[in-house]
Design a protein around this motif. Structure first.
Motif, PDB file in Angstrom:
ATOM      1  N   MET A 228     -13.881  11.233  -2.776  1.00 14.11           N
ATOM      2  CA  MET A 228     -13.514  10.449  -1.600  1.00 14.11           C
ATOM      3  C   MET A 228     -12.009  10.541  -1.336  1.00 14.11           C
ATOM      4  SD  MET A 228     -16.232   9.116  -0.152  1.00 14.11           S
ATOM      5  CE  MET A 228     -15.797   7.616   0.744  1.00 14.11           C
ATOM      6  N   LYS A 229     -11.226  10.627  -2.392  1.00 11.61           N
ATOM      7  CA  LYS A 229      -9.782  10.788  -2.229  1.00 11.61           C
ATOM      8  C   LYS A 229      -9.463  12.140  -1.607  1.00 11.61           C
ATOM      9  CE  LYS A 229      -5.405  10.907  -4.746  1.00 11.61           C
ATOM     10  NZ  LYS A 229      -4.739  10.792  -6.080  1.00 11.61           N
ATOM     11  N   SER A 230     -10.227  13.171  -1.980  1.00 11.28           N
ATOM     12  CA  SER A 230      -9.962  14.523  -1.479  1.00 11.28           C
ATOM     13  C   SER A 230     -10.166  14.638   0.024  1.00 11.28           C
ATOM     14  CB  SER A 230     -10.856  15.538  -2.205  1.00 11.28           C
ATOM     15  OG  SER A 230     -12.214  15.430  -1.779  1.00 11.28           O
ATOM     16  N   VAL A 231     -10.966  13.739   0.594  1.00 15.14           N
ATOM     17  CA  VAL A 231     -11.204  13.772   2.045  1.00 15.14           C
ATOM     18  C   VAL A 231     -10.665  12.512   2.720  1.00 15.14           C
ATOM     19  CG1 VAL A 231     -13.240  15.253   1.822  1.00 15.14           C
ATOM     20  CG2 VAL A 231     -13.515  12.762   1.783  1.00 15.14           C
ATOM     21  N   SER A 232      -9.829  11.769   2.002  1.00 15.91           N
ATOM     22  CA  SER A 232      -9.354  10.475   2.521  1.00 15.91           C
ATOM     23  C   SER A 232      -8.584  10.598   3.826  1.00 15.91           C
ATOM     24  CB  SER A 232      -8.482   9.773   1.481  1.00 15.91           C
ATOM     25  OG  SER A 232      -7.350  10.559   1.159  1.00 15.91           O
ATOM     26  N   SER A 233      -7.899  11.730   4.016  1.00 21.48           N
ATOM     27  CA  SER A 233      -7.144  11.894   5.259  1.00 21.48           C
ATOM     28  C   SER A 233      -8.052  11.891   6.482  1.00 21.48           C
ATOM     29  CB  SER A 233      -6.344  13.200   5.217  1.00 21.48           C
ATOM     30  OG  SER A 233      -7.207  14.325   5.068  1.00 21.48           O
ATOM     31  N   ASP A 234      -9.320  12.259   6.279  1.00 17.22           N
ATOM     32  CA  ASP A 234     -10.286  12.259   7.377  1.00 17.22           C
ATOM     33  C   ASP A 234     -11.027  10.928   7.509  1.00 17.22           C
ATOM     34  OD1 ASP A 234      -9.765  14.910   8.067  1.00 17.22           O
ATOM     35  OD2 ASP A 234     -11.194  15.669   6.593  1.00 17.22           O
TER      36      ASP A 234
END
Length: 398
Positions: A228-234
């Protein structure tokens, strides 16, 4: 003869990656929007195309040629060798796809390790898991890693839409750690539908006999937080809500219901999916949609305790249309989330109206699948849809 030698050589290579091929069937089970690989971006030729003035005025220049070309290519995929070679036309390769899934499959089921912490009931398990989360947050805080501390607050998890709390998320992972760890009980035999139900204790006393591996749940939860952190920017700029993903969801025909055994049933119908609109959706929006749907599935108590069933109507879709539904990196990321991150365990996946290439692909995979994995897949014979669905999900499909 040369082709035969090449084919045998390729088969030998594939056998060295048997466990990776098994990942593909997990992909079937956990993410039914594609067959066995992530989709590659559609490679369009830059060569000039001839079209009529009417085609140009309607922005259809080259479209009919593309359709005809794909149909011709689809018909050529009638053997295992042709199936494996077809990926080169997508800008990737069979070897590359296998390599990508090496890392994905490792965490599919989780493992019990020496020194793991166990609990005798869900109440105790929840307290222990909460303590592990708090400890992780304190470690992040002591190292001045504010982002890590915020991630353990589950700020990007779409709880509001489902009326859930962080504790509900933790419980989902605890239940995942205890499901199907032993042979089926007599209670599970009460479900006569294909696939049965999860081997999940129905009472606290039963759970006490089958201790809960809290450490195993925490490892899976850590994978979830990391992903979830890896795609948090989205997910941060625009909160992940049903309203925000509705435009993307509207192009994809899916339905959710529960069958008579209490299992969650996820219906996917590619025949009613607007493929052109789906492909034209920005990868960011498609990924957000799948993340939201994944939470809808794993936060459902029926899916956690009884199991998940996927019914996928492939609607005779063409190979190249199917494989280009998602850009490759988005597909890999979503597959990793569904296969080795979320606390989901499926009981059966039903495949309907398979095109020839899909039959070839599954035939190739079936050489390497265990009996247990094969039992999780039900391929519906044409003309027997109603009869088969009766056996899998009961009369609810009517």
């Amino acid at each position: 003869e040369e082709l035969y030698v090449q084919y045998n050589s390729n088969v030998k290579m594939v056998r060295t990656y048997t466990f990776v091929l098994q990942a593909c069937i997990y992909f079937y089970i956990f993410s039914s929007d594609r067959l066995l690989v992530v989709s590659a971006s559609k490679v369009r030729s830059d060569e000039s195309k001839t079209c009529t003035e009417d085609d140009a005025s309607n922005n259809n220049c080259g479209e009919s040629e593309d359709i005809q070309e794909n149909e011709t290519k689809d018909k050529s995929i009638s053997s295992p060798w042709a199936f494996m070679q077809a990926f080169s036309k997508l800008g990737t390769s069979w070897n590359h796809i296998i390599g990508e899934y090496k890392s994905v499959v490792k965490g599919a089921d989780g493992v019990d390790l020496k020194g793991d912490v166990y609990a005798q009931d869900m109440g105790m398990g929840l307290k222990l898991l909460q303590a592990m989360v708090e400890e992780e947050k304190e470690v992040a805080s002591s190292k001045s890693k504010e982002d890590n501390e915020l991630d353990w607050s589950f700020r990007t998890t779409p709880l509001g839409d489902f009326g859930k709390t962080i504790d509900d998320v933790l419980l989902a992972f605890l239940r995942w750690s205890v499901v199907d760890t032993k042979k089926y009980s007599k209670e599970n035999e009460s479900c006569q539908l294909i696939g049965g139900i999860n081997d999940y204790p129905s009472s606290e006393s039963a759970i006490a006999k089958q201790t809960i591996n809290v450490s195993k749940a925490f490892r899976r939860l850590t994978s979830y937080v990391t992903w979830m952190k890896s795609v948090s920017s989205d997910l941060v700029d625009e909160p992940l809500t049903f309203k925000s993903i509705s435009p993307s969801l509207s192009t994809f025909s899916i339905h959710i219901a529960h069958d008579s055994c209490g299992r969650l049933v996820w219906w996917v119908n590619l025949g009613k999916t607007d493929l052109n609109a789906f492909k034209s959706t920005k990868p960011r929006e498609t990924m957000r949609m799948f993340v939201w749907v994944a939470h809808l599935l794993f936060l459902d108590e029926g899916a956690q305790t009884r199991g998940l069933v996927v019914v996928d109507d492939m609607a005779e879709i063409g190979f190249y249309d199917y494989m280009t539904m998602l850009p490759i990196q988005v597909g890999i990321s979503v597959d990793r989330f569904l296969i080795s991150v979320t606390p989901l365990k499926a009981k059966n996946v039903v495949l309907m109206h398979l095109p020839k290439w899909a039959e070839v692909g599954y035939g190739l995979l079936s050489w390497f699948l265990t009996a247990k994995m094969k039992s999780r897949v039900t391929i519906v014979t044409k003309g027997e849809e109603v009869e088969t669905l009766d056996k899998v999900v009961g009369v609810m499909h009517l």
